[in-house]
Design an enzyme around this catalytic site. Structure first.
Site, mmCIF file in Angstrom:
data_model
loop_
_atom_site.group_PDB
_atom_site.id
_atom_site.type_symbol
_atom_site.label_atom_id
_atom_site.label_comp_id
_atom_site.label_asym_id
_atom_site.label_seq_id
_atom_site.Cartn_x
_atom_site.Cartn_y
_atom_site.Cartn_z
ATOM 1 N N CYS A 380 -106.933 66.172 42.821
ATOM 2 C CA CYS A 380 -106.079 65.532 42.186
ATOM 3 C C CYS A 380 -104.842 66.182 41.828
ATOM 4 C CB CYS A 380 -106.701 64.819 40.743
ATOM 5 S SG CYS A 380 -105.930 63.292 40.248
ATOM 6 N N HIS A 505 -111.549 62.455 42.781
ATOM 7 C CA HIS A 505 -112.509 63.597 42.206
ATOM 8 C C HIS A 505 -113.933 63.462 42.689
ATOM 9 C CE1 HIS A 505 -109.855 64.375 38.698
ATOM 10 N NE2 HIS A 505 -109.192 63.291 38.884
ATOM 11 N N GLU A 507 -116.040 65.654 42.292
ATOM 12 C CA GLU A 507 -117.097 66.094 41.684
ATOM 13 C C GLU A 507 -118.032 65.219 40.619
ATOM 14 O OE1 GLU A 507 -113.198 66.062 38.821
ATOM 15 O OE2 GLU A 507 -113.916 66.372 40.951
#
Length: 534
Positions: A380, A505, A507
């Protein structure tokens, strides 16, 4: 009909209600039970979007674009499911819904009160999740600590829920802390007794008490807690501090938590034995100490790891997948940032974030990785710093983002046009899952082994299309875009061992049993760098 397991907490906050709830869910899943989870947050915020990471940790984003409490990340990772944003219930959502109904006249002129209107709305939200997911068991974690004034309507609502659903369809798990006093050289059970008494005073009798502690409790202490808290001895479960949070399901399973809950809720399963073999193998891989790679996360909230909890866990998942131990150092990119500290690392990661603080340090970290061929992963804001660094190193020293300089003469990063018209902070970003088209022959394609993927976003700013040619002429590779090629989703760099930035993102989609492809590829590159240095 769904059954409900309500998890409450006492004594202190942050004792592990979320991990306890997720672990119980993991155990039930291992029996083949369909499980979903709900997190209740008693704060008045509508969602977690505007909360300061220092106060509340990471903001987790679901596929449907809801900014949620970080415990939903634990649920998704442990249960290996994708949750809806409706799984995060806040006081703000409850009261907003009730007030909207009142304004529409749905209460037929009644005086709107906490009981029954607020409590009924809470129960409705819980049941709606159960109905939508068709889950056999719904884990319901009530945030905060028993006795908090803001949680009282939720405690009352779940008390009513049990009465309405019936004894066999709802149970309560109370998580408490049992402190060890070094001066007296003994554990103290009194806080657990008082917390349970407080809960019972609110009309809820816990069916199981999970005792968090630094060290293991002996049988005598468990018997004492069972006696004074009026639960069976087999329902007093001790979860001492573990090497990894992923060990907790194994610890709880060894204490027969699974069989106790199945009997308590009268759940029939296809097997009487849980299949936790794969999970136990993951735990063993996470314990690997050598070989080791050192990763520096260069960010701004490094004083509190919870601000980057999904990144931390994703790095661990990728380490286990690559059979290496990932040693993470949290480097603060502020005015005292010294670039020389990066010499000791096998890989750098620039996480997401908002605001100008620390941005120069992050850009310098990117430049260091470019000049020294260090694997670097930008997420990001990390992609933004990568784009700025590439431009600055190739004849555009004034390259910047309008997030940091509204009057930038070289705005490589700029806000989306539709966002410029919005004044409110909450819910104004590109949020949730969006498709991405991947270019073949790139690091991204090598990682995903696919040309079409979907990833979760949380941002307002994008790579400015007016500067695409400048970036590509400087060696940048646009390896991922929106399906119509309009938005830049991933960027790489020619002649670099591993340089990848993504607008989304990743994750949020990593799992202990399914390390995210980009994290897995990044750690593999860091491992190769370490081996090539020998």
């Amino acid at each position: 009909m769904s059954k409900y397991i309500v998890v409450t907490g006492g004594v202190v906050s942050s004792i592990g209600k979320g991990i306890t709830s997720a672990s119980i869910g993991r155990i039930l899943r291992s029996y083949g039970v369909n499980v979903t989870a709900i997190k209740i947050d008693p704060y008045l915020n509508w969602d977690s979007g505007t909360l300061n990471p220092y106060q509340h940790g990471e903001v987790y984003v679901t596929d449907d674009g809801m900014e949620c409490d970080l415990d939903l990340g634990h649920y998704e990772r442990f249960l290996d499911v994708e949750l809806s944003g409706k799984a995060n219930i806040t006081t703000g959502k409850v009261y907003s819904s009730v007030i909207e109904k009142e304004r529409k006249g749905e209460y037929l002129g009644s005086c709107v009160q906490i009981i029954p209107h607020i409590t009924d709305e809470i129960k409705l939200m819980i049941r709606n999740v159960a109905e939508k997911t068709k889950a056999e068991v719904v884990m319901v974690e009530v945030g905060g600590t028993v006795g908090d004034i803001e949680s009282q309507p939720f405690i009352e609502a779940v008390r009513q829920l049990k009465n309405e659903e019936g004894h066999d369809n709802c149970m309560f798990v109370h998580v408490t802390y049992v402190p060890y006093l070094k001066a007296a050289k003994e554990f103290k059970t009194k806080p657990t007794q008082h917390s349970t008494k407080e809960l019972r005073g609110l009309g809820i009798n816990p069916d199981m008490i999970v005792c968090r502690s630094e060290l293991s409790l002996d049988a005598n202490l468990k018997e004492k807690i069972a006696h004074f808290c009026d639960v069976p001895i087999e329902a007093v479960i001790n979860t001492p501090d573990a090497h990894s949070i992923y060990e907790v399901p194994l610890i709880m399973y060894s204490a027969n938590v699974g069989s106790y809950i199945l009997n308590r809720l009268n759940i029939d399963t296809a097997t009487n034995k849980a299949d936790l073999y794969e999970w136990s193998q993951i735990v063993e891989d996470l314990k690997i100490e050598t070989p080791k790679v050192k990763i520096a996360v260069v960010g701004k909230y490094i004083e509190l790891e919870d601000a980057y909890i999904s990144i931390r866990e994703s790095l661990k998942h990728a380490g286990a997948a690559n059979k290496v131990h990932v040693d993470i150092d949290w480097i603060k990119a502020d005015n005292d940032f010294n670039i020389d500290i990066l010499k000791q690392y096998d890989g750098l990661l620039i996480p997401g974030g908002f605001g100008e603080r620390g941005i120069n340090g992050k850009i310098e970290a990117v430049k260091y990785a470019i000049k020294n061929n260090v694997p670097i992963f930008g997420i990001c804001l990390g992609l933004h710093t990568m784009s700025i660094a590439i431009a600055q190193l190739n004849g555009y020293p004034d390259a910047n983002s309008t997030e940091f300089d509204e009057n930038s003469t070289c705005p490589v990063i700029d806000m989306m046009e539709e966002q410029k018209k919005i004044n409110n902070m909450g819910g104004t970003m590109r949020l949730g899952a969006y498709p991405c088209k991947i270019k073949e022959g790139t690091l991204a394609y090598e990682a995903y082994k696919d040309t079409n993927i979907s990833e979760r976003h949380r941002h307002r700013y994008e790579v400015n299309n007016e500067y695409r040619d400048i970036l590509t002429s400087a060696g940048a590779i646009i390896s991922g875009t929106s399906p119509d090629d309009f938005l830049v989703e991933m960027i790489e760099l020619e002649n670099h061992p591993w340089f990848l930035g993504c607008q989304f993102h990743p994750e949020f989609k990593s799992r202990p049993n399914k390390a995210h492809p980009l994290f897995k590829s990044f750690i593999k590159a860091a491992k190769n760098k370490k081996q090539n240095q020998k």
